[in-house]
Enzyme design. Structure first.
Site, short mmCIF file in Angstrom:
data_model
loop_
_atom_site.label_atom_id
_atom_site.label_comp_id
_atom_site.label_asym_id
_atom_site.label_seq_id
_atom_site.Cartn_x
_atom_site.Cartn_y
_atom_site.Cartn_z
N PRO A 9 0.79 -1.22 0.00
CA PRO A 9 0.00 0.00 0.00
C PRO A 9 0.83 1.29 0.00
CG PRO A 9 -0.16 -1.13 2.12
CD PRO A 9 0.50 -2.08 1.16
N ASN A 10 0.32 2.24 -0.76
CA ASN A 10 0.85 3.61 -0.85
C ASN A 10 2.15 3.72 -1.65
OD1 ASN A 10 -1.24 4.84 0.83
ND2 ASN A 10 -0.29 3.72 2.51
N ARG A 17 4.16 10.93 -1.93
CA ARG A 17 4.12 10.73 -0.48
C ARG A 17 5.49 11.03 0.15
NH1 ARG A 17 4.78 4.35 1.08
NH2 ARG A 17 4.20 5.17 3.11
N TYR A 22 10.94 9.06 1.07
CA TYR A 22 10.93 8.07 -0.03
C TYR A 22 11.50 8.60 -1.35
CZ TYR A 22 7.94 5.64 3.28
OH TYR A 22 7.47 5.03 4.41
N ASN A 73 8.06 -5.75 -1.16
CA ASN A 73 8.00 -4.64 -0.21
C ASN A 73 6.54 -4.54 0.23
OD1 ASN A 73 7.92 -2.30 1.25
ND2 ASN A 73 9.01 -1.05 -0.26
N ALA A 76 3.31 -0.97 4.63
CA ALA A 76 2.79 -0.98 6.01
C ALA A 76 2.40 -2.38 6.47
CB ALA A 76 1.61 -0.04 6.14
N GLU A 97 13.01 -9.40 1.04
CA GLU A 97 12.23 -8.26 1.56
C GLU A 97 12.99 -6.96 1.26
OE1 GLU A 97 12.04 -8.38 5.83
OE2 GLU A 97 10.66 -6.67 5.96
N HIS A 99 12.89 -2.57 1.71
CA HIS A 99 12.28 -1.32 2.16
C HIS A 99 13.12 -0.17 1.63
CE1 HIS A 99 9.46 -3.39 4.62
NE2 HIS A 99 10.44 -4.16 5.04
N ARG A 106 13.64 4.21 12.10
CA ARG A 106 12.40 4.99 12.22
C ARG A 106 11.60 4.56 13.46
NH1 ARG A 106 9.53 4.93 6.55
NH2 ARG A 106 8.27 6.55 7.57
C1 DQA Z 1 8.32 1.01 3.54
C2 DQA Z 1 8.43 1.24 5.04
C3 DQA Z 1 7.10 1.00 5.72
O1 DQA Z 1 7.22 1.20 7.13
C4 DQA Z 1 6.05 1.95 5.21
O2 DQA Z 1 4.81 1.66 5.78
C5 DQA Z 1 5.98 1.96 3.72
C6 DQA Z 1 7.21 1.83 2.93
C7 DQA Z 1 9.62 1.35 2.80
O3 DQA Z 1 9.74 0.95 1.65
O4 DQA Z 1 10.49 2.04 3.34
O5 DQA Z 1 4.91 2.17 3.14
O6 DQA Z 1 8.07 -0.37 3.32
#
Ligand code: DQA
Length: 143
Positions: A9-10, A17, A22, A73, A76, A97, A99, A106
């Site tokens: 998501p997002n 965002r 990011y 990835n 959240a 995985e 990020h 964080r």
């Molecule tokens: C994320 C880190 C997560 O905590 C966050 O909710 C994201 C992006 C990252 O790529 O840094 O949406 O996965």
């Protein structure tokens, strides 16, 4: 080699965002980076993004026996989803995985990952290049 890249998501809002976390590059830029790299390395890739946990579970299930590796990835859902962990375990495909941000530096809740134990490796805080590193990790793992 055939890989599936899954974004949660997002991540479709990359570039919009929280650019200070990011970056300013968009989701399309990320897809192009992955597609270009895979085409150079002769890797077949499918890229999937969803804001819905169940859709990600469905996608992982549908990938059963169809891919050599998964780059994921879960965004959240990393910090909440036992369902995504169980789906990865169910299909048994090697996964890495990723990020984009330094989740380890964080908020406390971002330092929990339900999928980490399943994944062969986690790449954190390398921006979009983390996806390239993850693909290389899969490549070395599979060959
Ligand atoms: C994320 C880190 C997560 O905590 C966050 O909710 C994201 C992006 C990252 O790529 O840094 O949406 O996965």
């Amino acid at each position: 080699m055939k890989i599936l890249v899954i974004n949660g998501p997002n991540l479709n809002f990359l570039g919009i965002r929280e650019p200070e976390i990011y970056g300013k590059q968009t989701y399309k830029d990320l897809c192009n980076l992955i597609l270009d790299y895979c085409s150079k390395k002769d890797i077949t890739v499918e890229i999937f993004q969803s804001n819905h946990e169940g859709d990600i579970v469905d996608k992982i299930q549908q990938s059963y026996n169809r891919f050599d590796g998964i780059v994921i990835n879960p965004a959240a859902y990393t910090h909440t989803s036992v369902a995504i962990l169980d789906a990865l375990k169910a299909v048994g495909t090697p996964a890495v995985e990723v990020h984009i941000s330094k989740v380890n530096e964080r908020e406390k809740f971002r330092q929990i990952s339900f999928i980490r134990d399943y994944c062969i490796k986690t790449v954190v805080g390398k921006g979009f290049n983390g996806y390239i590193e993850a693909i290389d990790i899969l490549k070395n793992h599979i060959k």
